[in-house]
Design a protein around this motif. Structure first.
Motif, PDB file in Angstrom:
ATOM      1  N   VAL A 108       0.845  -1.209   0.000  1.00 30.59           N
ATOM      2  CA  VAL A 108       0.000   0.000   0.000  1.00 30.59           C
ATOM      3  C   VAL A 108       0.876   1.254   0.000  1.00 30.59           C
ATOM      4  CG1 VAL A 108      -1.670   1.333   1.335  1.00 30.59           C
ATOM      5  CG2 VAL A 108      -1.930  -1.151   1.134  1.00 30.59           C
ATOM      6  N   LEU A 109       1.897   1.257   0.851  1.00 27.47           N
ATOM      7  CA  LEU A 109       2.792   2.415   0.919  1.00 27.47           C
ATOM      8  C   LEU A 109       3.496   2.639  -0.417  1.00 27.47           C
ATOM      9  CD1 LEU A 109       4.228   4.642   2.509  1.00 27.47           C
ATOM     10  CD2 LEU A 109       5.872   2.902   3.300  1.00 27.47           C
ATOM     11  N   THR A 110       3.960   1.585  -1.047  1.00 22.07           N
ATOM     12  CA  THR A 110       4.640   1.712  -2.341  1.00 22.07           C
ATOM     13  C   THR A 110       3.700   2.248  -3.407  1.00 22.07           C
ATOM     14  OG1 THR A 110       6.183  -0.077  -1.824  1.00 22.07           O
ATOM     15  CG2 THR A 110       5.866   0.441  -4.148  1.00 22.07           C
ATOM     16  N   LEU A 111       2.467   1.743  -3.433  1.00 19.29           N
ATOM     17  CA  LEU A 111       1.491   2.217  -4.414  1.00 19.29           C
ATOM     18  C   LEU A 111       1.242   3.720  -4.265  1.00 19.29           C
ATOM     19  CD1 LEU A 111      -1.136  -0.679  -4.344  1.00 19.29           C
ATOM     20  CD2 LEU A 111       0.317  -0.055  -6.276  1.00 19.29           C
ATOM     21  N   LEU A 112       1.083   4.166  -3.032  1.00 23.56           N
ATOM     22  CA  LEU A 112       0.836   5.593  -2.792  1.00 23.56           C
ATOM     23  C   LEU A 112       2.075   6.432  -3.088  1.00 23.56           C
ATOM     24  CD1 LEU A 112      -1.284   5.423   0.485  1.00 23.56           C
ATOM     25  CD2 LEU A 112      -2.057   6.267  -1.746  1.00 23.56           C
TER      26      LEU A 112
END
Length: 314
Positions: free
Chosen positions: A67-71
């Motif tokens: 999730v952090l990487t996507l954002l």
């Protein structure tokens, strides 16, 4: 007063229905001028109510990092005027930078400190999809502590028409099972509150309705998105809260129509639905106010802002 971002009470999102529509991932997250204020409040809540706003099962770390990487990839590319990546940090306008590499802070917390949205990771188990990790700073009358680890039927157990065994519950479970990374969806939800607090974990049924006129209420709108994480296989549920005083309806271009539609939807609620929304005591005067103001606007000559000078919403 800024224009209303979303008005699902215009009839486009009927309460107590699923109402999904396709989500273009280019518009996945929608930061606005309140970004820094929301992020500051999230940091304050982490300092004072951490156990109430963040929970995560062991074994969800990889999904949180995804999730952090996507954002971190999406935000500076989609909103370069608001986000800047510097070394291993992501800076959001007016907010403290977020470290992308930090062994001390769970990845989902760091992800949540980048956006106004709350973030919930849903994981499939033998009993269905459950809340496996969540950073929910702005709950709409529900407690993360009570819902964490529970499957969807249990999460929605007290929601009229969404209890386990209902048609809506079955549709939600099937939709979760069928969701693919290349097909994300969104939906809108709305309710009525009596203050502009973002952090409202207490169920409305347990809150005392203040002795305030209908014109003092706030419209609380939720923009929700669902996307399947390609690597983890979990589903990320985002919830963005918009709060507007009900008086803002009077400044909309289609003010009278919005008032009538909101009154219609309030009137159409069953007693159980109105009770769940905390509206039983205030519904009748709110409907009367909305209909009276809509009629006054319809019958009078609009001012430059589209308002009748005698409107009780002023």
């Amino acid at each position: 007063m800024p224009p209303l971002a979303y008005t699902p009470y215009d009839g486009s999102a009927t309460p107590f229905t699923i109402g999904l529509s396709q989500l273009d991932l280019a518009d996945w997250i929608e930061p606005d001028a309140d970004l820094s204020a929301y992020l500051m409040q999230k940091r304050q809540l982490l300092a004072t109510h951490r156990s109430e706003v963040f929970r995560a099962e062991a074994g969800t770390e990889a999904a949180q990092s995804e999730v952090l990487t996507l954002l971190a990839d999406y935000l500076p590319e989609r909103y370069p005027q608001l986000y800047a990546r510097k070394a291993e940090c992501l800076e959001a306008a007016g907010a403290a930078p977020v470290a992308l590499l930090d062994d001390e802070t769970p990845p989902l917390i760091r992800a949540g400190l980048l956006v106004q949205d709350d973030l919930v990771i849903m994981r499939r188990g033998d009993d269905g999809w459950r809340i496996a990790a969540a950073f929910v700073a702005f709950p709409s009358s529900w407690s993360l502590d009570e819902k964490f680890g529970r499957v969807m039927d249990e999460v929605h157990a007290d929601v009229p028409d969404f209890q386990g065994g209902s048609r809506n519950a079955d549709l939600i479970n099937r939709m979760f099972d069928r969701l693919q990374p290349d097909r994300s969806v969104k939906r809108m939800n709305w309710s009525v509150n009596w203050n502009d607090a973002l952090f409202t974990p207490k169920p409305k049924s347990e809150r005392k309705v203040p002795d305030l006129p209908a014109a003092a209420s706030y419209l609380r709108v939720e923009r929700q998105t669902l996307r399947k994480l390609p690597e983890a296989g979990d589903i990320l549920f985002t919830i963005r809260i918009y709060l507007d005083p009900i008086t803002a309806l009077g400044e909309a271009d289609n003010a009278a129509g919005l008032m009538r539609s909101l009154a219609d939807q309030l009137e159409a609620m069953t007693p159980d639905q109105a009770a769940y929304k905390g509206l039983l005591a205030k519904r009748a005067p709110m409907i009367a106010m909305l209909r009276a103001d809509a009629a006054r606007l319809q019958d009078s000559t609009p001012t430059a802002t589209g308002l009748s000078s005698s409107s009780s919403l002023l």
